[in-house]
Design an enzyme around this catalytic site. Structure first.
Site, PDB file in Angstrom:
ATOM      1  CE  LYS A  41      -3.795  -2.397   2.225  1.00  0.00           C
ATOM      2  NZ  LYS A  41      -4.479  -2.739   0.989  1.00  0.00           N
ATOM      3  CD  GLU A 139      -0.155  -3.409   3.421  1.00  0.00           C
ATOM      4  OE1 GLU A 139      -1.091  -4.104   3.002  1.00  0.00           O
ATOM      5  OE2 GLU A 139       0.753  -2.977   2.680  1.00  0.00           O
ATOM      6  N   GLY A 224     -18.302   3.768  -5.615  1.00  0.00           N
ATOM      7  CA  GLY A 224     -17.833   5.147  -5.542  1.00  0.00           C
ATOM      8  C   GLY A 224     -17.235   5.485  -4.197  1.00  0.00           C
ATOM      9  CG  ASP A 245      -5.782  -6.611 -11.190  1.00  0.00           C
ATOM     10  OD1 ASP A 245      -6.147  -6.447 -10.008  1.00  0.00           O
ATOM     11  OD2 ASP A 245      -4.700  -7.141 -11.498  1.00  0.00           O
ATOM     12  N   GLY A 250      -7.436   1.459  -4.699  1.00  0.00           N
ATOM     13  CA  GLY A 250      -7.608   2.370  -3.559  1.00  0.00           C
ATOM     14  C   GLY A 250      -6.351   3.210  -3.343  1.00  0.00           C
ATOM     15  CG  ASP A 251      -2.879   1.281  -2.417  1.00  0.00           C
ATOM     16  OD1 ASP A 251      -3.341   1.609  -1.302  1.00  0.00           O
ATOM     17  OD2 ASP A 251      -2.537   0.120  -2.694  1.00  0.00           O
TER      18      ASP A 251
HETATM   19  O1  RIB Z   1      -3.755  -2.131  -1.765  1.00  0.00           O
HETATM   20  C1  RIB Z   1      -3.220  -3.152  -2.562  1.00  0.00           C
HETATM   21  C2  RIB Z   1      -1.980  -3.692  -1.932  1.00  0.00           C
HETATM   22  O2  RIB Z   1      -2.332  -4.308  -0.712  1.00  0.00           O
HETATM   23  C3  RIB Z   1      -1.275  -4.762  -2.732  1.00  0.00           C
HETATM   24  O3  RIB Z   1      -0.290  -4.216  -3.566  1.00  0.00           O
HETATM   25  C4  RIB Z   1      -0.744  -5.704  -1.666  1.00  0.00           C
HETATM   26  O4  RIB Z   1       0.648  -5.784  -1.609  1.00  0.00           O
HETATM   27  C5  RIB Z   1      -1.317  -5.190  -0.346  1.00  0.00           C
HETATM   28  O5  RIB Z   1      -0.393  -4.445   0.352  1.00  0.00           O
END
Ligand code: RIB
Length: 303
Positions: A41, A139, A224, A245, A250-251
């Protein structure tokens, strides 16, 4: 002055398996395709900021292995300053199962991400003070995330927290978060309320906004997103696209949002821009590699 973003977070090497459905317990299921590449993330959010042209520094840890080489190499290639990524142990991994409609199931192995320390942050505190935005996720060790929020609470730096994967975080800390971004399951975890509809997402967004006192965004994937601040709550429908995909979508959304804020766009404009950018992301396979560059989104930027 050019706005600089510091992302303090995870770098994972992603193993993405495309398949028709998840196997049942005890079943061996034959998948369709394998895609491997940079993820995590933190690294994803840094990648999207840099691809849109923001000066971006990544703070985190990867292993002394070929996955670590690949992650640092790919971020550096798109212009992220990786000089604050340390090498130790083995690299974190993301194992992602992507369904035909683009939705995914994801698990991570923390690896070196879990070895980031408060000491690592303190060593570069002066450089961090130069940032306009700090983006955090969950994370890396929880106490490091909390330390960063506390450490820079009195600065001019905008603190963005993506509480993913969702963790308990005290009101004392949340009050210093300028922008909280969560998806429906993270919002449900934080409030103890179900979040399955736009109305429920709006209610939980309001509840979380009462705690942070600042802006809260609840993302709802294909449905949304909702932004809540002290004045308003506004729903932004997702674009209807042919999703293949959603890994990292979200990132990509968060990176685009921070880019918009750095350019002085109004919050509503930032939301529309991030919605467009993440729609482009889901139409391509893979994680970071599917994020659009500034050139690819120039059409949206002139609107
Ligand atoms: O948000 C997607 C990410 O979540 C992936 O790239 C995976 O590695 C996890 O961290």
């Amino acid at each position: 002055m050019t706005k600089r973003v510091a992302v303090i977070g995870s770098l994972n090497y992603d193993i993405i398996v495309k398949q028709q459905r998840m196997p049942h317990q005890g079943e061996t299921f034959i998948a369709d395709a394998l895609i491997q590449g940079p993820g995590g993330k933190g690294a994803n959010q840094a990648a999207q900021c840099a691809k849109l042209g923001m000066p971006t520094m990544m703070i985190g840890k990867v292993g002394q292995d070929r996955f670590g080489d690949a992650l640092v190499g790919s971020l550096a290639a798109i212009g992220v300053d990786t000089s604050y990524v340390k090498r130790i142990g083995s690299t974190g991994l993301g194992v992602v199962h992507v369904m035909p409609d683009g939705d995914y199931y994801s698990s991570i192995l923390k690896g070196a991400n879990e070895l980031l320390t408060i000491q690592d942050i303190e060593e570069i505190a002066e450089e961090l003070k130069e940032a306009s935005f700090i983006i955090l996720q969950q994370e890396i060790p929880h106490h490091v995330t909390e330390h960063v929020i506390e450490r820079f609470k009195d600065s001019q730096i905008q603190i963005v927290l993506n509480n993913a994967p969702a963790r308990s975080i005290s009101k004392n800390i949340l009050q210093y978060v300028d922008l909280l971004v969560v998806n429906e399951s993270e919002a449900a975890y934080m409030t103890g309320q179900p979040v399955t509809t736009i109305a429920e997402a709006t209610e939980t967004g309001k509840e979380l906004q009462q705690i942070t006192g600042n802006t809260v965004i609840v993302t709802l994937g294909k449905e949304g997103s909702i932004v809540v601040n002290s004045k308003d709550s506004i729903y932004f429908p997702a674009k209807k696209v042919n999703a293949v995909d959603a890994t990292g979508a979200g990132d990509s959304f968060i990176g685009a949002l921070v880019y918009g804020l750095s350019q002085g766009f109004l919050l509503e404009e930032c939301m529309k821009f991030a919605t467009e950018v993440s729609a482009i992301t889901v139409m391509k396979e893979g994680g970071q590699d599917s994020f659009p560059t500034k050139a690819e989104v120039s059409r949206i930027l002139v609107i």
